[in-house]
Scaffold this motif. Structure first.
Motif, PDB file in Angstrom:
ATOM      1  N   GLN A   1       0.830  -1.202   0.000  1.00  0.00           N
ATOM      2  CA  GLN A   1       0.000   0.000   0.000  1.00  0.00           C
ATOM      3  C   GLN A   1       0.867   1.256   0.000  1.00  0.00           C
ATOM      4  O   GLN A   1       0.538   2.244  -0.648  1.00  0.00           O
ATOM      5  CB  GLN A   1      -0.942   0.007   1.208  1.00  0.00           C
TER       6      GLN A   1
ATOM      7  N   GLY B   1       0.023   0.341  -4.103  1.00  0.00           N
ATOM      8  CA  GLY B   1      -1.003  -0.682  -4.228  1.00  0.00           C
ATOM      9  C   GLY B   1      -0.702  -1.759  -5.248  1.00  0.00           C
ATOM     10  O   GLY B   1       0.369  -1.788  -5.852  1.00  0.00           O
TER      11      GLY B   1
ATOM     12  N   ARG C   1      -0.249  -5.333 -11.540  1.00  0.00           N
ATOM     13  CA  ARG C   1       0.236  -3.947 -11.605  1.00  0.00           C
ATOM     14  C   ARG C   1       0.653  -3.565 -10.200  1.00  0.00           C
ATOM     15  O   ARG C   1      -0.166  -3.484  -9.286  1.00  0.00           O
ATOM     16  CB  ARG C   1      -0.856  -3.001 -12.112  1.00  0.00           C
ATOM     17  N   CYS C   2       1.943  -3.371 -10.032  1.00  0.00           N
ATOM     18  CA  CYS C   2       2.516  -2.939  -8.767  1.00  0.00           C
ATOM     19  C   CYS C   2       3.892  -2.387  -9.092  1.00  0.00           C
ATOM     20  O   CYS C   2       4.603  -2.941  -9.928  1.00  0.00           O
ATOM     21  CB  CYS C   2       2.627  -4.111  -7.788  1.00  0.00           C
TER      22      CYS C   2
ATOM     23  N   GLN D   1       0.968   5.460  -8.834  1.00  0.00           N
ATOM     24  CA  GLN D   1      -0.255   5.158  -8.105  1.00  0.00           C
ATOM     25  C   GLN D   1      -0.999   4.071  -8.868  1.00  0.00           C
ATOM     26  O   GLN D   1      -1.407   4.270 -10.004  1.00  0.00           O
ATOM     27  CB  GLN D   1      -1.130   6.399  -7.969  1.00  0.00           C
ATOM     28  N   VAL D   2      -1.177   2.925  -8.234  1.00  0.00           N
ATOM     29  CA  VAL D   2      -1.910   1.823  -8.856  1.00  0.00           C
ATOM     30  C   VAL D   2      -3.329   1.807  -8.308  1.00  0.00           C
ATOM     31  O   VAL D   2      -4.293   1.931  -9.054  1.00  0.00           O
ATOM     32  CB  VAL D   2      -1.191   0.476  -8.629  1.00  0.00           C
ATOM     33  N   THR D   3      -3.476   1.639  -6.994  1.00  0.00           N
ATOM     34  CA  THR D   3      -4.797   1.667  -6.365  1.00  0.00           C
ATOM     35  C   THR D   3      -4.894   2.731  -5.275  1.00  0.00           C
ATOM     36  O   THR D   3      -5.988   3.147  -4.938  1.00  0.00           O
ATOM     37  CB  THR D   3      -5.158   0.296  -5.749  1.00  0.00           C
ATOM     38  N   VAL D   4      -3.762   3.139  -4.723  1.00  0.00           N
ATOM     39  CA  VAL D   4      -3.727   4.181  -3.695  1.00  0.00           C
ATOM     40  C   VAL D   4      -2.527   5.092  -3.955  1.00  0.00           C
ATOM     41  O   VAL D   4      -1.597   4.711  -4.667  1.00  0.00           O
ATOM     42  CB  VAL D   4      -3.621   3.587  -2.259  1.00  0.00           C
ATOM     43  N   LYS D   5      -2.565   6.267  -3.361  1.00  0.00           N
ATOM     44  CA  LYS D   5      -1.457   7.198  -3.527  1.00  0.00           C
ATOM     45  C   LYS D   5      -0.235   6.687  -2.752  1.00  0.00           C
ATOM     46  O   LYS D   5      -0.337   6.349  -1.578  1.00  0.00           O
ATOM     47  CB  LYS D   5      -1.854   8.581  -2.997  1.00  0.00           C
TER      48      LYS D   5
ATOM     49  N   ALA E   1      -2.835  -4.260  -8.311  1.00  0.00           N
ATOM     50  CA  ALA E   1      -4.046  -4.548  -9.086  1.00  0.00           C
ATOM     51  C   ALA E   1      -3.836  -5.820  -9.904  1.00  0.00           C
ATOM     52  O   ALA E   1      -2.725  -6.117 -10.339  1.00  0.00           O
ATOM     53  CB  ALA E   1      -4.379  -3.376 -10.011  1.00  0.00           C
TER      54      ALA E   1
ATOM     55  N   LEU F   1      -8.009  -9.869  -2.535  1.00  0.00           N
ATOM     56  CA  LEU F   1      -7.813  -8.982  -3.685  1.00  0.00           C
ATOM     57  C   LEU F   1      -8.934  -9.086  -4.701  1.00  0.00           C
ATOM     58  O   LEU F   1      -9.082  -8.217  -5.545  1.00  0.00           O
ATOM     59  CB  LEU F   1      -6.486  -9.313  -4.380  1.00  0.00           C
TER      60      LEU F   1
END
Length: 165
Positions: free
Chosen positions: A51, A55, A74-75, A82-86, A57, A153
């Motif tokens: 995180q 993040g 995707r990481c 930024q993938v899912t969070v900043k 995905a 996930l």
């Protein structure tokens, strides 16, 4: 019963293990053994660390020519994307290694791993997880931290095996 006399060793000189480890790592890097250093410094990421770097995905799973299911990920362990969070952490010298994958029934456990950058591995982007020869069907994907904590996930649909020609 007589015991042999104790031997006294000079304990006044103590080697500093971190210093020796760094020196040995540098020596291995300079001599072209960067793969050994990379493996020695490989470490799994906790969910909090994933995180902190932006993040994780999941993509759409595909079957490769060997019949393995490959799950795109995707990481970015550098913390620049930024993938899912900043992202809140930057890692300038880390690169992504293939993730740890464990399949238990219809559950797939993933753990992102990172190591220091070498001449052989320069990408901080995690690209895919080889899930092996899974049967077609639905699977739940779960992130497993090194301490055993889990974070769901989502689910994926493993594609059917292609019929032989």
């Amino acid at each position: 019963m007589l015991r042999p006399p104790l031997r006294h060793y000079n304990t006044s000189v103590k080697a500093k293990p971190p210093f020796l480890f760094v020196c040995a790592s540098l020596l291995l890097l300079l001599t072209g053994c960067d793969m050994l250093v990379s493996r020695a410094l490989r470490h799994p990421f906790s969910w909090q660390a994933v995180q902190a770097v932006g993040g994780l995905a999941l993509g759409q799973p595909q079957r490769d020519e060997r019949g393995h299911v490959v799950l795109p990920l995707r990481c970015n362990v550098s913390g620049l994307e930024q993938v899912t969070v900043k992202p809140t952490t930057l890692n300038s010298a880390l690169v992504c290694e293939p993730p740890l994958v464990r399949v238990r029934g219809s559950a797939i456990y993933l753990t992102v791993r990172a190591t220091v950058a070498t001449s052989r591995n320069k990408s901080c982007a995690c690209t895919s997880a080889d899930l092996g020869r899974l049967a077609a069907g639905e699977y739940s994907v779960i992130y497993r931290s090194p301490g055993g904590e889990v974070h769901p996930l989502g689910s994926i649909q493993a594609p059917p095996v292609a019929a032989p020609r």
